[in-house]
Design an enzyme around this catalytic site. Structure first.
Site, mmCIF file in Angstrom:
data_model
loop_
_atom_site.group_PDB
_atom_site.id
_atom_site.type_symbol
_atom_site.label_atom_id
_atom_site.label_comp_id
_atom_site.label_asym_id
_atom_site.label_seq_id
_atom_site.Cartn_x
_atom_site.Cartn_y
_atom_site.Cartn_z
ATOM 1 N N GLU A 1 1.685 -0.758 17.640
ATOM 2 C CA GLU A 1 3.103 -1.090 17.513
ATOM 3 C C GLU A 1 3.984 0.143 17.651
ATOM 4 O OE1 GLU A 1 1.848 -3.957 13.793
ATOM 5 O OE2 GLU A 1 3.674 -2.783 13.660
ATOM 6 N N CYS B 1 9.720 4.764 16.142
ATOM 7 C CA CYS B 1 8.577 5.000 15.261
ATOM 8 C C CYS B 1 7.312 4.717 16.069
ATOM 9 C CB CYS B 1 8.686 4.083 14.055
ATOM 10 S SG CYS B 1 7.266 4.175 12.977
ATOM 11 N N CYS C 1 -6.459 2.442 10.853
ATOM 12 C CA CYS C 1 -6.377 3.690 10.099
ATOM 13 C C CYS C 1 -7.535 3.750 9.122
ATOM 14 C CB CYS C 1 -5.057 3.776 9.338
ATOM 15 S SG CYS C 1 -4.863 5.356 8.469
ATOM 16 N N CYS D 1 -4.736 3.165 2.453
ATOM 17 C CA CYS D 1 -3.757 3.163 1.361
ATOM 18 C C CYS D 1 -3.529 1.718 0.938
ATOM 19 C CB CYS D 1 -2.446 3.805 1.805
ATOM 20 S SG CYS D 1 -2.698 5.487 2.366
ATOM 21 N N CYS E 1 -0.745 -0.718 2.526
ATOM 22 C CA CYS E 1 -0.488 -0.587 3.964
ATOM 23 C C CYS E 1 -1.334 -1.540 4.803
ATOM 24 C CB CYS E 1 -0.763 0.854 4.376
ATOM 25 S SG CYS E 1 -0.471 1.154 6.117
ATOM 26 N N CYS F 1 4.654 -0.650 8.893
ATOM 27 C CA CYS F 1 3.704 -0.408 9.964
ATOM 28 C C CYS F 1 2.467 -1.305 9.859
ATOM 29 C CB CYS F 1 3.305 1.063 9.991
ATOM 30 S SG CYS F 1 2.374 1.611 8.573
#
Ligand code: SAH
Ligand code: SF4
Length: 369
Positions: free
Chosen positions: A97, A118, A125, A129, A132, A355
């Site tokens: 994205e 952004c 990832c 976290c 997220c 995100c």
């Protein structure tokens, strides 16, 4: 998989110097390099055939050596006066994205003629976290330099088709490296992409208009401090004590606050520039007023300003955003201790602005069908 993808053999992973060297080995005149770069970064062409002032033989050489990949737009959400989200499909089918953020003087305290993009740096990832969406399915791969660069070019290409488009210059003049992925875990490809996006012959975006956000990889922060280009740095802090941060961000076990602070001290000593702390407000997790003292102590020590961000709820994660009353009280307590702070009163909430969320929903939907 990386070999098959040949991540850095795309033309948009090459610097002007590298192209000059390549042209010399081909015995092609180097004045052709700026012509090529202008096709890529000013005209943003998507085929070799469009490069009409380059001789056919040179085009054939280029085509034989490099790919010229573009991003395929899967969906776009949002209207021109709100946050707009682009979901791209990469050549291997992966989804990432980019988010176009409308001018908002309060966000980083700068004038409002900005068009901020952004940008994502990885597919998924590895850092997990707990607030997220990007980390929910783990890490798949790094983005190649050209896939980072192409996010800017693809949005500019899209913009050029819009009524009232700014076509004379580069439309995107501000970058935040805050999309999917941990930027400093894809250090080499990112730094090269930023070099290309910063170069006058490339994206033409000032280094001071580029903010890298990290979850706190201490060794890479030190490395970044030694780079010649002066990018801005944002730290995803989200907890000002090891106890609270450790509950939110597993990376805090690897690089606890003391070590992170040392790395940031080093960064400050080399750069002397203000950094930004990102601090998501999550109900009952990190929004207690007892957190204000450790947060402001850290901000003062590191010459940081604080961006407070209301948590955007993610499907499948239990946490909730703090109430507006709590958000405002937290902001007041932080500024009351003499620290510059802003509270993002988000516009993108309704379109999954945080995100990773758009990709997550799209992938879920496609596995259902
Ligand atoms: N990996 C890097 C950059 C990407 S995440 C990093 O961690 O800094 C960057 C930021 O996205 C986070 O700091 C946070 O500000 C924002 N973000 C991610 N998920 C969010 C959520 N659910 N609600 C609000 N903001 C979120
Ligand atoms: Fe990764 Fe950043 Fe999301 Fe953490 S906040 S999981 S580091 S993208």
């Amino acid at each position: 998989m990386l070999e098959i993808l040949n991540l850095n053999c795309d033309i948009k992973s090459q610097t002007a110097e590298e192209l000059q060297a390549q042209f010399q080995t081909w015995e092609q005149p180097t004045y052709r390099v700026p012509q090529l770069l202008s096709w890529l970064y000013d005209h943003r062409v998507t085929t070799w055939a469009e490069m009409t002032n380059l001789p056919k033989v040179l085009r054939a050489l280029l085509e034989g050596q490099f790919s010229l990949q573009t991003l395929e737009l899967v969906t776009k959400q949002g209207s021109s006066d709100t946050t707009q989200k682009f979901l791209w499909r990469l050549s291997d089918g992966s989804l990432v994205e980019s988010v176009l953020i409308p001018a908002n003087p309060a966000l980083y305290g700068e004038p409002s003629d900005r068009h901020t993009l952004c940008v994502s740096t990885q597919v998924g990832c590895a850092y997990g976290c707990r607030f997220c969406a990007s980390g929910l399915d783990g890490w798949k791969r790094n983005l190649g330099t050209h896939e980072i660069v192409e996010q800017i070019l693809a949005v500019e290409r899209w913009h050029a088709t819009q009524p009232g488009a700014i076509t004379q210059e580069h439309f995107i003049n501000n970058l935040v490296i805050m999309g999917m992925g941990e930027p400093l875990a894809n250090y080499e490809n990112l730094l090269k992409a930023l070099k290309l996006l910063n170069a006058p012959w490339g994206g033409g975006i000032g280094a001071r208009k580029i903010t890298i956000s990290t979850s706190g990889l201490a060794p890479q922060i030190r490395k970044l401090a030694d780079e010649p280009l002066q990018f801005r740095l944002a730290l995803s802090l989200h907890g000002a004590t090891d106890e609270v941060r450790g509950k939110i961000m597993p990376v805090n076990r690897k690089y606890p606050l003391a070590e992170l602070t040392n790395a940031l001290d080093y960064y400050q000593s080399k750069r002397g520039r203000m950094i930004t702390f990102e601090y998501i407000l999550i109900a009952g997790v990190n929004d207690g007023l007892d957190q204000v003292k450790p947060l402001t102590d850290l901000a003062r020590r590191l010459n940081a300003k604080v961006n407070l961000i209301p948590y955007n709820k993610v499907d499948g994660l239990a946490w909730e955003r703090s109430t507006e009353l709590t958000q405002e009280a937290f902001l007041e307590a932080v500024t009351g201790r003499g620290i510059v702070a802003t509270l993002r009163r988000e516009k993108g909430h309704d379109i999954d602005a945080a995100c990773g969320q758009l990709r997550l929903r799209t992938e879920k939907a496609s596995t259902k069908t």
